[in-house]
Design a protein around this motif. Structure first.
Motif, PDB file in Angstrom:
ATOM      1  N   GLU A  81      60.942  38.460  23.235  1.00 57.79           N
ATOM      2  CA  GLU A  81      62.091  38.354  24.131  1.00 57.79           C
ATOM      3  C   GLU A  81      63.127  39.417  23.762  1.00 57.79           C
ATOM      4  O   GLU A  81      63.270  39.767  22.588  1.00 57.79           O
ATOM      5  N   GLU A  82      63.855  39.935  24.761  1.00 53.18           N
ATOM      6  CA  GLU A  82      64.909  40.928  24.514  1.00 53.18           C
ATOM      7  C   GLU A  82      65.967  40.348  23.573  1.00 53.18           C
ATOM      8  O   GLU A  82      66.306  39.160  23.684  1.00 53.18           O
ATOM      9  N   ILE A  83      66.523  41.215  22.733  1.00 57.03           N
ATOM     10  CA  ILE A  83      67.545  40.763  21.769  1.00 57.03           C
ATOM     11  C   ILE A  83      68.736  40.137  22.508  1.00 57.03           C
ATOM     12  O   ILE A  83      69.235  39.073  22.126  1.00 57.03           O
ATOM     13  N   SER A  84      69.172  40.782  23.593  1.00 51.52           N
ATOM     14  CA  SER A  84      70.359  40.267  24.312  1.00 51.52           C
ATOM     15  C   SER A  84      70.060  38.903  24.959  1.00 51.52           C
ATOM     16  O   SER A  84      70.942  38.037  25.021  1.00 51.52           O
ATOM     17  N   ASP A  85      68.817  38.695  25.392  1.00 50.70           N
ATOM     18  CA  ASP A  85      68.474  37.390  25.990  1.00 50.70           C
ATOM     19  C   ASP A  85      68.472  36.298  24.919  1.00 50.70           C
ATOM     20  O   ASP A  85      68.893  35.165  25.181  1.00 50.70           O
ATOM     21  N   VAL A  86      68.006  36.643  23.734  1.00 52.74           N
ATOM     22  CA  VAL A  86      68.034  35.660  22.631  1.00 52.74           C
ATOM     23  C   VAL A  86      69.486  35.326  22.284  1.00 52.74           C
ATOM     24  O   VAL A  86      69.863  34.156  22.155  1.00 52.74           O
ATOM     25  N   ALA A  87      70.323  36.358  22.186  1.00 54.35           N
ATOM     26  CA  ALA A  87      71.736  36.148  21.812  1.00 54.35           C
ATOM     27  C   ALA A  87      72.438  35.290  22.864  1.00 54.35           C
ATOM     28  O   ALA A  87      73.138  34.321  22.526  1.00 54.35           O
ATOM     29  N   GLU A 108      73.385  45.128  15.576  1.00 55.24           N
ATOM     30  CA  GLU A 108      74.422  45.761  16.420  1.00 55.24           C
ATOM     31  C   GLU A 108      74.251  45.375  17.889  1.00 55.24           C
ATOM     32  O   GLU A 108      75.225  45.274  18.623  1.00 55.24           O
ATOM     33  N   GLU A 109      73.010  45.198  18.300  1.00 53.32           N
ATOM     34  CA  GLU A 109      72.774  44.801  19.693  1.00 53.32           C
ATOM     35  C   GLU A 109      73.123  43.318  19.895  1.00 53.32           C
ATOM     36  O   GLU A 109      73.740  42.945  20.888  1.00 53.32           O
ATOM     37  N   PHE A 110      72.736  42.511  18.933  1.00 53.74           N
ATOM     38  CA  PHE A 110      72.989  41.059  19.015  1.00 53.74           C
ATOM     39  C   PHE A 110      74.493  40.765  19.094  1.00 53.74           C
ATOM     40  O   PHE A 110      74.948  39.910  19.831  1.00 53.74           O
ATOM     41  N   VAL A 111      75.252  41.546  18.332  1.00 52.64           N
ATOM     42  CA  VAL A 111      76.687  41.286  18.203  1.00 52.64           C
ATOM     43  C   VAL A 111      77.443  41.622  19.501  1.00 52.64           C
ATOM     44  O   VAL A 111      78.590  41.200  19.682  1.00 52.64           O
ATOM     45  N   LEU A 112      76.781  42.308  20.412  1.00 52.51           N
ATOM     46  CA  LEU A 112      77.429  42.624  21.694  1.00 52.51           C
ATOM     47  C   LEU A 112      77.647  41.365  22.530  1.00 52.51           C
ATOM     48  O   LEU A 112      78.476  41.344  23.430  1.00 52.51           O
ATOM     49  N   CYS A 113      76.920  40.306  22.228  1.00 52.69           N
ATOM     50  CA  CYS A 113      77.129  39.034  22.922  1.00 52.69           C
ATOM     51  C   CYS A 113      78.465  38.450  22.427  1.00 52.69           C
ATOM     52  O   CYS A 113      78.636  38.176  21.247  1.00 52.69           O
ATOM     53  N   PRO A 114      79.434  38.284  23.343  1.00 47.76           N
ATOM     54  CA  PRO A 114      80.785  37.926  22.877  1.00 47.76           C
ATOM     55  C   PRO A 114      80.946  36.466  22.462  1.00 47.76           C
ATOM     56  O   PRO A 114      81.923  36.114  21.815  1.00 47.76           O
ATOM     57  N   LYS A 115      79.963  35.614  22.813  1.00 44.83           N
ATOM     58  CA  LYS A 115      80.219  34.172  22.657  1.00 44.83           C
ATOM     59  C   LYS A 115      79.678  33.567  21.358  1.00 44.83           C
ATOM     60  O   LYS A 115      79.754  32.378  21.160  1.00 44.83           O
ATOM     61  N   ILE A 116      79.115  34.384  20.501  1.00 45.85           N
ATOM     62  CA  ILE A 116      78.549  33.839  19.262  1.00 45.85           C
ATOM     63  C   ILE A 116      78.964  34.735  18.084  1.00 45.85           C
ATOM     64  O   ILE A 116      78.956  35.965  18.206  1.00 45.85           O
TER      65      ILE A 116
END
Ligand code: CP
Ligand code: NVA
Length: 305
Positions: A81-87, A108-116
């Motif tokens: 699964e895409e990193i952003s979809d997991v995040a 660095e990609e995961f951290v782009l999700c603002p809600k976690i």
């Protein structure tokens, strides 16, 4: 602090406060027992772990939060699964995710999700939660970083990079000895020299373990072959064979020098049995302090969220 990815952008004051928080948690664990009640923490690991997993998992429970662990095969971050979809999915369940990844870019990609909130539990580039535990160990042993000659002998790896940031920010003296071609990364050194201009930290990098160890208060080492670098096994064993903490190198350091290692250790490679088990060693205190420092990190990113 929303995330704990790198020490790079943490101010001296914030870092000192975090060390003091970890120290206080260690002395008065019961005072913190409900601080994260109702919160949920996930541990998403692509690599094995003993200390980091236990410290964050148990640390979350001891602070009153719930904890979930995802083993390397379960999620297959970026593969299944895409990193952003997991995040984005996990942000619907969790308040914080502790990640252990091969590539730092994954974090660095995961951290782009603002809600976690995201905590770096080791990447190929950095291991900041380890180093917070190490700073707590120095604090507990009464060693003022600004008056300590700290010497790191070995690979210019993730642990070395995070130690460099810590000493640059706190204004300490850090001397690194690595074989040619295995020095810390240029971009990290550039950052650290820039930070050191303000903090007056002293950073030296050389290729001689005995030079770096001379008059040291602390001798620190880590494995020659980090997780993910197994294919370089032969070349690394050849290049690193003089870069070992043993009784001989301890003779160059101060008499009351302490020996540190983040563990796991490869006895007989980067550290001898006598150095690891001897009177100078504080490695199991370091390991224990991963718990108290992990709790400080969880509180820093989650309290008030
Ligand atoms: N020092 C450290 O991070 O240990 P683990 O790999 O066992 O978590
Ligand atoms: N440098 C080591 C640290 C392990 C805690 C690695 O990345 O494997």
């Amino acid at each position: 602090m929303k995330d704990f990815i790198s020490l790079k952008n943490i101010s001296r004051d914030s870092l000192v406060k975090l060390i003091e928080l970890a120290y206080d948690i260690k002395r008065k664990p019961n005072a913190y027992g409900n601080k994260l009640k109702g919160k949920s923490v996930g541990l998403l690991f692509q690599k094995p772990s003993l200390r980091t997993k236990t410290a964050f998992y148990l640390g979350a429970l001891q602070l009153g939060a719930a904890a979930v662990y995802y083993s390397p095969d379960e999620v297959k971050l970026g593969e299944r699964e895409e990193i952003s979809d997991v995040a984005n999915t996990l942000s619907g369940y969790l308040d914080a995710a502790v990640l252990r990844t091969f590539s730092h870019k994954t974090i660095e990609e995961f951290v782009l999700c603002p809600k976690i909130s995201v905590v770096n539990g080791l990447s190929d580039l950095l291991h900041p939660s380890q180093v917070l535990g190490d700073l707590l160990t120095l604090r507990e042993l009464g060693k003022d970083v600004r008056k300590t000659e700290f010497s790191y002998i070995g690979d210019g790896n993730n642990v070395c990079h995070s130690l460099l940031y810590a000493f640059s920010i706190l204004g300490g003296s850090i001397s690194i000895a690595s074989p040619k071609g295995y020095e810390p990364e240029e971009k990290i050194l550039k950052d650290c020299f820039a930070i050191a201009k303000k903090s007056k930290a002293k950073i030296t990098v050389c290729n001689s373990p005995f030079k770096a160890a001379k008059s040291a208060d602390v001798l620190y080492t880590d494995v020659w072959i980090s997780m993910g670098k197994e294919k370089q096994n032969k070349a690394r064993k050849r290049a690193f064979k003089r870069f070992r903490i043993d009784d001989k190198i301890l003779m160059s350091a101060k008499n009351n020098c302490i020996v540190m290692h983040c563990l796991p250790a490869h006895r007989g490679q980067e550290i001898s049995d006598s150095a690891l088990d001897g009177k100078h060693s504080v490695v199991f205190l370091q390991a224990e302090n991963r718990l108290h420092s992990a709790k400080a990190i969880l509180l820093a990113v989650l309290e008030g969220k």
